[in-house]
Scaffold this motif. Structure first.
Motif, PDB file in Angstrom:
ATOM      1  N   ILE A  32      13.125 -10.027  32.677  1.00  0.00           N
ATOM      2  CA  ILE A  32      13.408  -9.363  33.678  1.00  0.00           C
ATOM      3  C   ILE A  32      14.659  -8.417  33.444  1.00  0.00           C
ATOM      4  N   VAL A  33      14.575  -7.349  33.895  1.00  0.00           N
ATOM      5  CA  VAL A  33      15.597  -6.011  33.719  1.00  0.00           C
ATOM      6  C   VAL A  33      16.123  -5.764  35.105  1.00  0.00           C
ATOM      7  N   CYS A  34      17.259  -5.602  35.127  1.00  0.00           N
ATOM      8  CA  CYS A  34      18.108  -5.388  36.394  1.00  0.00           C
ATOM      9  C   CYS A  34      18.580  -3.890  36.539  1.00  0.00           C
ATOM     10  N   TYR A  35      18.231  -2.973  37.200  1.00  0.00           N
ATOM     11  CA  TYR A  35      19.238  -1.867  37.557  1.00  0.00           C
ATOM     12  C   TYR A  35      20.101  -1.942  38.784  1.00  0.00           C
ATOM     13  N   SER A  36      21.429  -1.722  38.497  1.00  0.00           N
ATOM     14  CA  SER A  36      22.171  -1.751  39.299  1.00  0.00           C
ATOM     15  C   SER A  36      23.053  -0.512  39.321  1.00  0.00           C
ATOM     16  N   PHE A  49      26.197  -1.708  47.073  1.00  0.00           N
ATOM     17  CA  PHE A  49      25.813  -1.963  45.797  1.00  0.00           C
ATOM     18  C   PHE A  49      23.958  -1.888  45.762  1.00  0.00           C
ATOM     19  N   GLY A  50      23.376  -1.571  45.057  1.00  0.00           N
ATOM     20  CA  GLY A  50      22.238  -1.775  44.963  1.00  0.00           C
ATOM     21  C   GLY A  50      21.613  -2.364  43.641  1.00  0.00           C
ATOM     22  N   CYS A  51      20.651  -3.404  43.646  1.00  0.00           N
ATOM     23  CA  CYS A  51      20.153  -3.835  42.410  1.00  0.00           C
ATOM     24  C   CYS A  51      18.676  -4.049  42.579  1.00  0.00           C
ATOM     25  N   ILE A  52      17.887  -3.660  41.601  1.00  0.00           N
ATOM     26  CA  ILE A  52      16.587  -3.759  41.480  1.00  0.00           C
ATOM     27  C   ILE A  52      16.016  -4.391  40.291  1.00  0.00           C
ATOM     28  N   SER A 114      22.416  -8.850  28.818  1.00  0.00           N
ATOM     29  CA  SER A 114      23.043  -7.657  28.206  1.00  0.00           C
ATOM     30  C   SER A 114      23.471  -6.752  29.259  1.00  0.00           C
ATOM     31  N   PHE A 115      24.495  -5.954  28.949  1.00  0.00           N
ATOM     32  CA  PHE A 115      24.729  -4.891  30.055  1.00  0.00           C
ATOM     33  C   PHE A 115      24.912  -3.691  29.304  1.00  0.00           C
ATOM     34  N   LYS A 116      24.335  -2.527  29.968  1.00  0.00           N
ATOM     35  CA  LYS A 116      24.189  -1.053  29.186  1.00  0.00           C
ATOM     36  C   LYS A 116      24.289  -0.288  30.236  1.00  0.00           C
ATOM     37  N   PHE A 117      25.048   0.834  29.852  1.00  0.00           N
ATOM     38  CA  PHE A 117      25.292   1.988  30.619  1.00  0.00           C
ATOM     39  C   PHE A 117      24.098   2.880  30.880  1.00  0.00           C
ATOM     40  N   LEU A 118      23.636   3.250  32.159  1.00  0.00           N
ATOM     41  CA  LEU A 118      22.593   4.370  32.367  1.00  0.00           C
ATOM     42  C   LEU A 118      23.112   5.515  32.903  1.00  0.00           C
ATOM     43  N   ALA A 119      22.889   6.582  32.601  1.00  0.00           N
ATOM     44  CA  ALA A 119      23.146   7.707  33.503  1.00  0.00           C
ATOM     45  C   ALA A 119      22.487   7.799  34.621  1.00  0.00           C
ATOM     46  N   ARG A 120      23.045   8.313  35.594  1.00  0.00           N
ATOM     47  CA  ARG A 120      22.615   8.291  37.031  1.00  0.00           C
ATOM     48  C   ARG A 120      21.396   8.759  37.104  1.00  0.00           C
ATOM     49  N   ASN A 121      20.962   9.929  36.410  1.00  0.00           N
ATOM     50  CA  ASN A 121      19.346  10.269  36.470  1.00  0.00           C
ATOM     51  C   ASN A 121      18.446   9.506  35.706  1.00  0.00           C
ATOM     52  N   PHE A 122      18.905   8.339  35.070  1.00  0.00           N
ATOM     53  CA  PHE A 122      18.010   7.248  34.556  1.00  0.00           C
ATOM     54  C   PHE A 122      18.312   6.128  35.676  1.00  0.00           C
ATOM     55  N   SER A 124      18.236   6.288  38.899  1.00  0.00           N
ATOM     56  CA  SER A 124      18.153   7.229  40.419  1.00  0.00           C
ATOM     57  C   SER A 124      17.708   5.881  41.515  1.00  0.00           C
ATOM     58  N   ALA A 125      16.897   5.043  41.139  1.00  0.00           N
ATOM     59  CA  ALA A 125      16.293   4.217  42.275  1.00  0.00           C
ATOM     60  C   ALA A 125      17.672   3.095  42.772  1.00  0.00           C
ATOM     61  N   ALA A 126      18.286   2.696  41.850  1.00  0.00           N
ATOM     62  CA  ALA A 126      19.323   1.572  42.288  1.00  0.00           C
ATOM     63  C   ALA A 126      20.428   2.646  42.801  1.00  0.00           C
ATOM     64  N   ASP A 127      20.864   3.839  42.370  1.00  0.00           N
ATOM     65  CA  ASP A 127      21.620   4.728  42.873  1.00  0.00           C
ATOM     66  C   ASP A 127      21.372   5.023  44.302  1.00  0.00           C
TER      67      ASP A 127
END
Length: 142
Positions: A32-36, A49-52, A114-122, A124-127
């Motif tokens: 399961i991958v979480c985008y927040s 905060f949004g998390c998907i 694990s925690f990884k930084f994603l640029a806002r454009n990658f 966008s749904a959680a943003d």
């Protein structure tokens, strides 16, 4: 603000690679991958905060948003977003597969995390989810 703080830090010292015999390899069938993401309003110190959560095929399993008052900075908002995502993941039973202490403790409840930084454009749904929650919270206060 987090990016500026990161850039102001001295470069890390090179350390020898260590192998961790306790490292657990996750079962990719249960991945399961979480985008927040977090959104913060300086004028009112409110953060949302949004998390998907998505499965390995990219299908959305769950999404949620949270709002907190008295958040002093965007960096704290991002940390609270991680905390919100971990608490949500645990409440959804994904755990079988100060804030930093909370994140450390909560992440230890997962078999693998694990925690990884994603640029806002990658991300966008959680943003968008975080900004929508912030807009709703801010308008309901007025």
């Amino acid at each position: 603000a987090a990016r500026e703080w990161n850039l102001a830090q001295p470069p890390p010292k090179a350390q020898p690679q260590r192998t961790n015999s306790r490292m657990i390899t996750p079962d990719l069938d249960d991945l399961i991958v979480c985008y927040s993401d977090a959104a913060w309003k300086k004028e009112s110190n409110i953060a949302a905060f949004g998390c998907i959560f998505k499965d390995k095929r990219g299908s959305t399993v769950s999404e949620t948003s949270c709002v907190e008052k008295n958040v002093p900075s965007p960096l704290v908002a991002e940390a609270l977003a991680l905390r919100c995502a971990l608490l949500t993941g645990i409440s959804l039973d994904f755990s079988t597969g100060s804030i930093i202490d909370d994140i450390d403790h909560l992440s230890s409840l997962f078999v693998s995390v694990s925690f990884k930084f994603l640029a806002r454009n990658f991300n966008s749904a959680a943003d968008k989810l975080a900004k929508s929650a912030l807009c709703t919270a801010t308008s309901s206060i007025l």
